[in-house]
Design a protein around this motif. Sequence first.
Motif, PDB file in Angstrom:
ATOM      1  N   GLY A 360      45.890  81.004  23.966  1.00  0.00           N
ATOM      2  CA  GLY A 360      46.134  82.409  24.218  1.00  0.00           C
ATOM      3  C   GLY A 360      46.070  82.718  25.624  1.00  0.00           C
ATOM      4  O   GLY A 360      46.406  83.695  26.252  1.00  0.00           O
ATOM      5  N   ASP A 361      45.756  81.650  26.397  1.00  0.00           N
ATOM      6  CA  ASP A 361      45.602  81.804  28.003  1.00  0.00           C
ATOM      7  C   ASP A 361      46.936  81.669  28.633  1.00  0.00           C
ATOM      8  O   ASP A 361      47.437  80.428  29.068  1.00  0.00           O
ATOM      9  CB  ASP A 361      44.590  80.840  28.735  1.00  0.00           C
ATOM     10  CG  ASP A 361      44.243  80.934  30.045  1.00  0.00           C
ATOM     11  OD1 ASP A 361      44.865  81.738  30.512  1.00  0.00           O
ATOM     12  OD2 ASP A 361      43.526  80.092  30.658  1.00  0.00           O
ATOM     13  N   LEU A 362      47.977  82.756  28.889  1.00  0.00           N
ATOM     14  CA  LEU A 362      49.264  82.493  29.319  1.00  0.00           C
ATOM     15  C   LEU A 362      49.092  82.375  31.055  1.00  0.00           C
ATOM     16  O   LEU A 362      50.069  82.095  31.624  1.00  0.00           O
ATOM     17  CB  LEU A 362      50.134  83.412  29.064  1.00  0.00           C
ATOM     18  CG  LEU A 362      50.461  83.863  27.690  1.00  0.00           C
ATOM     19  CD1 LEU A 362      51.132  85.110  27.655  1.00  0.00           C
ATOM     20  CD2 LEU A 362      51.049  82.643  27.020  1.00  0.00           C
ATOM     21  N   ALA A 363      47.790  82.385  31.526  1.00  0.00           N
ATOM     22  CA  ALA A 363      47.748  82.046  32.961  1.00  0.00           C
ATOM     23  C   ALA A 363      47.422  80.739  33.401  1.00  0.00           C
ATOM     24  O   ALA A 363      47.168  80.367  34.587  1.00  0.00           O
ATOM     25  CB  ALA A 363      46.607  83.036  33.595  1.00  0.00           C
ATOM     26  N   ALA A 364      47.076  79.824  32.321  1.00  0.00           N
ATOM     27  CA  ALA A 364      47.026  78.487  32.637  1.00  0.00           C
ATOM     28  C   ALA A 364      48.050  77.783  33.288  1.00  0.00           C
ATOM     29  O   ALA A 364      49.316  77.854  33.149  1.00  0.00           O
ATOM     30  CB  ALA A 364      46.676  77.703  31.267  1.00  0.00           C
ATOM     31  N   ARG A 365      47.835  76.668  34.211  1.00  0.00           N
ATOM     32  CA  ARG A 365      48.695  76.046  34.880  1.00  0.00           C
ATOM     33  C   ARG A 365      48.262  74.675  34.923  1.00  0.00           C
ATOM     34  O   ARG A 365      47.031  74.239  35.057  1.00  0.00           O
ATOM     35  CB  ARG A 365      48.981  76.460  36.426  1.00  0.00           C
ATOM     36  CG  ARG A 365      49.262  78.182  36.427  1.00  0.00           C
ATOM     37  CD  ARG A 365      50.889  78.015  35.876  1.00  0.00           C
ATOM     38  NE  ARG A 365      51.359  79.573  35.949  1.00  0.00           N
ATOM     39  CZ  ARG A 365      51.240  80.287  35.005  1.00  0.00           C
ATOM     40  NH1 ARG A 365      50.542  80.271  33.843  1.00  0.00           N
ATOM     41  NH2 ARG A 365      51.461  81.528  35.130  1.00  0.00           N
ATOM     42  N   THR A 366      49.111  73.564  35.301  1.00  0.00           N
ATOM     43  CA  THR A 366      49.095  72.184  35.247  1.00  0.00           C
ATOM     44  C   THR A 366      48.104  71.877  36.606  1.00  0.00           C
ATOM     45  O   THR A 366      47.366  70.773  36.709  1.00  0.00           O
ATOM     46  CB  THR A 366      50.314  71.381  35.204  1.00  0.00           C
ATOM     47  OG1 THR A 366      51.083  71.514  36.393  1.00  0.00           O
ATOM     48  CG2 THR A 366      51.028  71.537  34.050  1.00  0.00           C
ATOM     49  N   GLY A 367      48.138  72.425  37.618  1.00  0.00           N
ATOM     50  CA  GLY A 367      47.694  72.176  39.152  1.00  0.00           C
ATOM     51  C   GLY A 367      48.339  71.139  39.788  1.00  0.00           C
ATOM     52  O   GLY A 367      47.655  70.593  40.890  1.00  0.00           O
ATOM     53  N   ILE A 368      49.498  70.700  39.267  1.00  0.00           N
ATOM     54  CA  ILE A 368      50.297  69.633  40.293  1.00  0.00           C
ATOM     55  C   ILE A 368      51.428  70.441  41.147  1.00  0.00           C
ATOM     56  O   ILE A 368      51.993  71.375  40.692  1.00  0.00           O
ATOM     57  CB  ILE A 368      51.107  68.767  39.181  1.00  0.00           C
ATOM     58  CG1 ILE A 368      50.189  67.920  38.361  1.00  0.00           C
ATOM     59  CG2 ILE A 368      52.146  67.778  40.050  1.00  0.00           C
ATOM     60  CD1 ILE A 368      50.999  67.253  37.220  1.00  0.00           C
ATOM     61  N   SER A 369      51.067  70.206  42.388  1.00  0.00           N
ATOM     62  CA  SER A 369      51.762  70.732  43.581  1.00  0.00           C
ATOM     63  C   SER A 369      52.846  70.225  44.007  1.00  0.00           C
ATOM     64  O   SER A 369      53.721  70.486  44.637  1.00  0.00           O
ATOM     65  CB  SER A 369      50.857  71.113  44.720  1.00  0.00           C
ATOM     66  OG  SER A 369      50.154  69.816  45.060  1.00  0.00           O
TER      67      SER A 369
END
Length: 656
Positions: A360-369
Amino acid sequence: MPEAAPLLRRSVRHKLLAIALIPVLVILPLFLGVTLYQWSHKLDRLLLVKVNSDLTVARQYLGRILDTTGERIEMLARSEEFARTTDPGALLETYRDRLGLDYLYLAAPDGRIVASSPEDAHPVPPRNPAPAQGAWNTLEVFDRDQLYAIAPALAVRAEMERPGSAAASRSSIETRGIVAQSIVAAKLPGEDAAASMVGGILLNRNLSVVDSINALIYRSDSLPEGSHGTTSLFLDDLRIATNVTVPGGARALGTRASTAVRDRVIGQGQVWLDRAQVLDDWYVSAYAPLRDGAGRPVGMIYVGILEHPFAAAKRRTVGWVLIGFLSVALVTVPLFLRWARSIFRPLERIGATFEKVGAGDLAARTGISRGDDEIAELALALDGVLAQLQDHDRQMRAWNDELNQKVEDRTAALRRAAQELEAATYQLVQSEKLAALGEISAGIAHEINNPLAVIQGNLDVLREVLGDAATPADTELRLIDDQIRRISLIVTQLLDFARADQAGEDHPATDLAQAVAECVPLVGHMLARSSVSLRQDIRSDRPVRISRIAVQQVLVNLIVNAVHAMPKGGEIRIAGQDEDRAGAAGVLLEVADDGEGIPAAILKNLFEPFVTSRAGSGGTGLGLSICRRLIERQGGTIAVSSDNGGSTFRIWLPAA
């Protein structure tokens, strides 16, 4: 979460390894296994097809021996040389050697042996008489006494030791023999008396027959190296002629077929097409029964191919396929593992991000830039998609509320439409009822016209012929009564049709010839005015399952239509004969005319209501529709064929 990440990394790694290795270590072996199994099965089927084809050739060759022997004996029996001979015994001896027969004799009708070869033969006369034409070719089983009576050498040749069997009552020495015998009709030399010429070949130890068959179907280089084909003839289950050999090279005469083969071929009279053990080896085999003149299985004919070389070839093929697979696996598996390692880490981060989003955390990101490869670019794209997903989620919630309102509105509209559809369906049912009533009413008017016309015609005859005397008008008065009853029946049928279950005769039975004869007075005045003749040919005395009035109604309709189709005169032919259909007894009634024929445009719909070829001359198009209903109600059929030379209606009615 700190403990979940290692588990997730191991899960992604294991899945990726499975994806990389399953095609090589699971799918490819499975595919190879299925392919090898199918190939092996197809090879086995091809071998069975091969021996089945070989069996067919062998049976045809054996049958050809019989046919050829019969033809040659028949040629001798009908030759001038035989008819003029003064020494038939010497002539038979000459031709016995020439034809390759073991015996040849001439028997009188009383069973007396007129001449024979060998000279001292005293054969038992054949149980079947010679046919007038051709030859009677059969396989017969002779016992020791019969063979000895022909020639002691034949009895000795037939004897062979029988190995032990389940049939304990049988002797250990087989003394019977199978003889290919031909019987032809002949005349006694110098006489006109009928006789029978009989010749035969003993198949016991007749190695030339099996060798010829084997050479025909298993020619050189027709089988793989190491394999060979064999052929045998059996008396019951005992080999009496074969090219199967035992250790040492001797032929396996006197050996037995397996119990399973004997039960199938001799016991059940069926063909064996499968693997079978022949002595100590397995053969792809085909056995077929040999039958005597009475049709009883008395022996077998066999062909087979040694199975071992084919089995060895299959094993070699499987071995080479396994070696090739292992070689490919040793080269490709390490390469797949190295490629998989470069994908593990970015995929693990993507997997962890998906797990958060799933929670349910739609704010999650992979962190790869930075996108160094396709996986990194996929991670960057995933971050962009997640951002859009958050925005779409907000929009979807708003659209969901709007959609719920629209669903409620549409549901109410569908409810109103369903009510309107129900009302329209009711109106449609009423319309169909009115249409049916219109067709029935028009049919009643049409059917009443014919009886009233007949009544009117007969009343005219009554006025012209009788005058004051009523006696000569008895027939016409009776016809008037019949037509009145017919009108009553039509009205009754209308009332029956209006009800859900139609009433009528439960078991009607009508004499078709009588019904046809009674129709002639009804249409006699029309035939006379039109110069049309009527010919009847009813060759059936079966009562049919239909009422007499219904038959008359159908025939009057067809005759009236035929008269209208022949304005310049002609002939109407009514023929009837017995005909069974689908196991049911019945009668076929044909009504044919010499008229102008029915236009092809309306022929296919001729039996539908309101279809007529006399639209401009008073036709309503209901007569044939009613005729079909009357016939089909009793399980009958009506069909029509037409051309420029006239029309023919074929009515089939089941027997009462």
